[in-house]
Design an enzyme around this catalytic site. Structure first.
Site, short mmCIF file in Angstrom:
data_model
loop_
_atom_site.label_atom_id
_atom_site.label_comp_id
_atom_site.label_asym_id
_atom_site.label_seq_id
_atom_site.Cartn_x
_atom_site.Cartn_y
_atom_site.Cartn_z
N ASP A 153 30.99 -9.72 19.59
CA ASP A 153 32.02 -9.18 20.47
C ASP A 153 32.93 -8.25 19.67
O ASP A 153 32.63 -7.89 18.54
CB ASP A 153 32.81 -10.32 21.11
CG ASP A 153 33.47 -11.21 20.04
OD1 ASP A 153 33.24 -10.98 18.84
OD2 ASP A 153 34.22 -12.13 20.41
N HIS A 452 22.58 -12.24 19.34
CA HIS A 452 23.64 -12.06 20.34
C HIS A 452 24.70 -11.16 19.71
O HIS A 452 25.71 -11.62 19.17
CB HIS A 452 24.22 -13.41 20.72
CG HIS A 452 25.24 -13.33 21.82
ND1 HIS A 452 24.90 -13.34 23.16
CD2 HIS A 452 26.59 -13.24 21.78
CE1 HIS A 452 25.99 -13.26 23.88
NE2 HIS A 452 27.03 -13.20 23.07
N ASP A 496 14.39 -17.04 19.31
CA ASP A 496 15.06 -15.76 19.08
C ASP A 496 15.46 -15.16 20.43
O ASP A 496 14.79 -14.28 20.96
CB ASP A 496 14.12 -14.84 18.31
CG ASP A 496 14.77 -13.53 17.91
OD1 ASP A 496 16.01 -13.42 18.00
OD2 ASP A 496 14.04 -12.60 17.52
N GLU A 505 23.80 -16.18 17.66
CA GLU A 505 24.89 -15.23 17.46
C GLU A 505 25.13 -15.07 15.96
O GLU A 505 24.68 -15.89 15.15
CB GLU A 505 26.17 -15.67 18.15
CG GLU A 505 27.24 -14.58 18.14
CD GLU A 505 28.38 -14.84 19.11
OE1 GLU A 505 29.08 -13.88 19.45
OE2 GLU A 505 28.56 -16.00 19.52
#
Length: 565
Positions: A153, A452, A496, A505
């Protein structure tokens, strides 16, 4: 896709939707939208809200609160499937046996460069990254550009960022010869300077500190490039009335460690780091409290369990930096025995090793042995069938990587060196491939390719990047070299899957202990080679022109090799 009707029970309105629905869960570090088929019924345990979509910002019009349990987001669709050449994958000489530690160190540094926020330097080596979040500001207009994005993020969470910085600096100072021997010394100085510069910006006055930039709920509703962000990014300030001894103390530790690292290289810069470190420690110690009580929005992401360990850790680093006894007194006054694991939230294990290094007191040596006893086979920490010390399912590798750094640093002090070094090597080798695969992106056998991580999943601009890039089955467009993923479950299972934020992540705190431990193993390898009279190989890092040449022509990148006895 599912044709269904959503019934908004509170308003008794039926809305026809012809989409699969993505649910963005803001809790449990909620950076993961989960796709599921909508059942054909007319009752909903979670109230669906489908906000309007405009320029890929899917949070417009939502009220500012933090109690939505699930927020469905319907992403726009596109059929654009551009093909881009692979990024650089510099070849490294094959090690005589085992794993190439220098390559892992180099690529880990590249991961931190991929996480940079703000105005990127002219020598930026991550060619798919550009300037971003250049309007980050404090409450009174202070410049808060820079620092690292936390994970997949774009929030700048100060607590894990500071924790990662201190761990990197600790490994740098403990195993500096490994960075020198691999030609990565200047790269590492450049790596840690990036967050250190940001922490100084975040401390505009003596009793004021900005602990976070970005609303995590708004941020986690966006899947795209950081360069394309245009949402409002609030900053969160700590003051004597709203204290945060944990994050402020950890930042003081990072700055004090930075002083020790930079003093021989740039004394003027180092002195400024020390000034901030001392002022922040005074702030953290004088006005006590948990930052997650002062900044409630962080509770679902990086809530704090306490702050005495950070005060101990910071004081110990300041004692190492200054030699002033008042800091040793403060460290010992705040010290509590017992450690669950070294992590962004827990510093007792590292502080115990550092206090033993500084004082040579037997009680700290005994406490190190007690802490490590839990982690060795037969202790309280579980093990996977293939040998990973498994403390927790969420980001399982980070804890064993951090404790590998603790073990190697303790071994350097003569605390059960053979046992601790072998244990640390076993844990790191599991991550590099002994667990059946590599858990480091762009390294070794069968590494993850779908982390991620939003920015690496995006196709190059001007192609759009939306939630469809999150849900695509193909590997991420760009290889996020060097990033350590969360890791397997307790049975060594790993999929994965970009949607699996628990296991797949990446974060800046995952890599910090890992990179430091790899550097420790590299130093041991170098010493063994020197004792055997073998040449050591020093590798210079590739230039920006070389990297861009690789991306342009997809040719192997030739590294400069220097051989010395």
């Amino acid at each position: 896709m599912v044709h269904t009707s959503l019934y908004l029970l509170t308003a008794c309105v039926a809305v026809n939707v012809v989409h699969a629905v993505f649910l963005v869960r803001p809790f449990l570090n909620g950076r993961i939208p989960t796709t599921f088929g909508l059942p054909r019924h007319n009752f909903w345990p979670y109230i669906p809200i489908i906000p309007p979509v405009k320029d890929n910002k899917t949070y417009y019009g939502l009220p500012k609160h933090n109690f939505w349990p699930w927020i469905p987001v319907v992403p726009p669709e596109d059929d654009l499937t551009p093909v881009t050449p692979p990024g650089p994958t510099p070849p490294w000489p094959d090690p005589e046996g085992g794993y190439n530690y220098g390559e892992a160190m180099y690529k880990s540094i590249l991961f931190y460069e991929a996480q940079r926020s703000g105005y990127l330097p002219d020598n930026n080596r991550i060619t798919w990254r550009g300037n971003s979040a250049t309007d980050d500001r404090g409450m009174f207009g202070e410049d808060l550009t820079g620092g690292w994005y936390d994970a997949g993020d774009y929030v700048k969470f100060g607590f894990p960022m500071a924790g990662a910085t201190t761990m990197l600096l600790w490994g740098f100072l403990e195993f500096k010869e490994a960075y020198e021997g691999t030609g990565l010394l200047e790269d590492m100085y450049d790596c840690v300077k990036w967050p250190l510069d940001y922490f100084q910006k975040a401390h505009p006055t003596k009793y004021e500190f900005y602990a976070q930039v970005g609303d995590p709920y708004v941020d986690h509703s966006f899947w795209g490039r950081p360069e394309d962000m245009d949402m409002y990014r609030p900053s969160y300030r700590l003051t004597p009335e709203r204290p945060g001894s944990d994050v402020i103390g950890e930042t003081a530790a990072a700055l004090a460690a930075g002083f020790v690292a930079f003093k021989p290289k740039d004394p003027v810069y180092a002195a400024e780091l020390l000034r901030h470190a001392e002022e922040l420690f005074d702030f953290a110690d004088r006005y006590r409290g948990k930052y997650s009580d002062s900044i409630p929005i962080v509770e679902e992401f990086y809530t704090s369990s306490g702050y005495r360990d950070e005060l101990t850790w910071a004081a110990a680093w300041l004692y190492r930096a200054t030699g002033l006894r008042k800091y040793l007194v403060a460290a010992e006054r705040n010290y509590d025995r017992g450690s669950w694991a070294q992590s962004w939230d827990e510093k007792t294990a590292g502080a115990t090793v550092l206090l033993y290094k500084l004082t040579k007191q037997r009680r700290y040596r005994l406490e190190i042995e007690d802490i490590m006893r839990d982690w060795l086979p037969g202790g309280s920490v579980d093990y996977t069938p293939k040998g990973l010390a498994f403390r927790m399912r969420w980001g399982s590798l980070r804890y064993s990587a951090n404790m590998a750094t603790v073990a190697l640093a303790a071994a350097n002090l003569g605390v059960k060196p053979d046992l601790y070094r072998k244990w640390a090597q076993d844990q790191i080798h599991y991550m590099l491939g002994e667990g059946g695969r590599s858990y480091v992106i762009g390294f070794g056998f069968n590494p993850p390719t779908r982390p991620h991580h939003a920015s690496s999943s995006c196709d190059p601009s001007p192609w759009p990047c939306t939630w469809s890039d999150f849900s695509k089955s193909e590997p991420n467009t760009h290889t996020l070299y060097g990033a350590l993923v969360g890791g397997p479950d307790i049975y060594d299972n790993f999929v994965d899957d970009r949607a699996d934020y628990i296991h797949n992540e990446v974060t800046t705190d995952y890599n910090a202990g890992f990179q430091s431990a790899v550097a420790g193993l590299k130093l041991l390898e170098m010493k063994k080679q020197a004792a055997e009279g073998k040449a050591t190989i020093s590798l210079s890092t590739p230039t920006l022109a070389e990297i861009r040449s690789v991306e342009k022509h997809s040719q192997p990148l030739v590294r400069l090799i220097r051989t010395s006895k």
